[in-house]
Design an enzyme around this catalytic site. Sequence first.
Site, mmCIF file in Angstrom:
data_model
loop_
_atom_site.group_PDB
_atom_site.id
_atom_site.type_symbol
_atom_site.label_atom_id
_atom_site.label_comp_id
_atom_site.label_asym_id
_atom_site.label_seq_id
_atom_site.Cartn_x
_atom_site.Cartn_y
_atom_site.Cartn_z
ATOM 1 N N ASP A 239 0.945 -1.120 0.236
ATOM 2 C CA ASP A 239 0.156 -0.199 0.082
ATOM 3 C C ASP A 239 1.030 1.532 0.092
ATOM 4 O OD1 ASP A 239 -2.277 1.708 0.602
ATOM 5 O OD2 ASP A 239 -2.414 1.428 2.371
ATOM 6 N N ASN B 23 -10.816 -2.561 -6.039
ATOM 7 C CA ASN B 23 -9.744 -1.728 -7.059
ATOM 8 C C ASN B 23 -10.015 -2.444 -8.351
ATOM 9 O OD1 ASN B 23 -6.840 -3.235 -5.320
ATOM 10 N ND2 ASN B 23 -8.245 -1.507 -5.352
#
Length: 225
Positions: free
Chosen positions: A12, A60
């Site tokens: 991330d 996503n």
Amino acid sequence: MNAPQAVGIIIDGNRRWAKQNMLPSLEGHRRGLQKVKDAIEWASEAGIKEVTFYTFSTENWNRSAEEVAYLLLLFKNTFENEFAELSKKDFRFRFIGQKEKFSSQLRVLMEKLETESADKSGMLVQIAISYGGRAEIMDAVNRVAKEGRETITEEDFRNAMWSSGMKDPDLIIRTGGDKRLSNFLLFQAAYSELFFTDTMWPAFTKEEFHSILTEFAGRERRHGK
């Protein structure tokens, strides 16, 4: 040092790293996938048997069409080049997630990497792609339900999961500052040690990785005992 046998990594901070370095946000993703290749080598050198990277979640797909298209192109290039090169070594590759959502070209690349590395004896590298812990659990529930069993054991359930056969992660690392699992290996992470770092994934270093492994070695794991 007592190294973990299995490690999960939530990568991330790619876009935020790019912004901090005055680069286009998409460049952060490119650097992030390069870092995955580095981390595979680090994990292998540390004696880890399995490492799972959370590279693309079920959520996503909701990002902008431009970003998703760029990520899919990055996956294609990475699978064809960097991962193909690593598969010539002793690494085994496996992809877990909703693989049916990808183009036939990407699916062929994933299958090729899995097939060509299947007989290797080295570290297992799992790429969680279009992956979500809840989606994996629901898919397994539906698979087992179709078999019409009156009683379902944990082993039955695990065998029905996308990640069937994987070790539960001893350690899960998340970069980027957030302190949550974000739908990663929800079933398997019941007794995982969790480590959170503010470092953005493209800036994550071998030194920090080893520092986390050292801290892990000092933790007492009782598994409820």
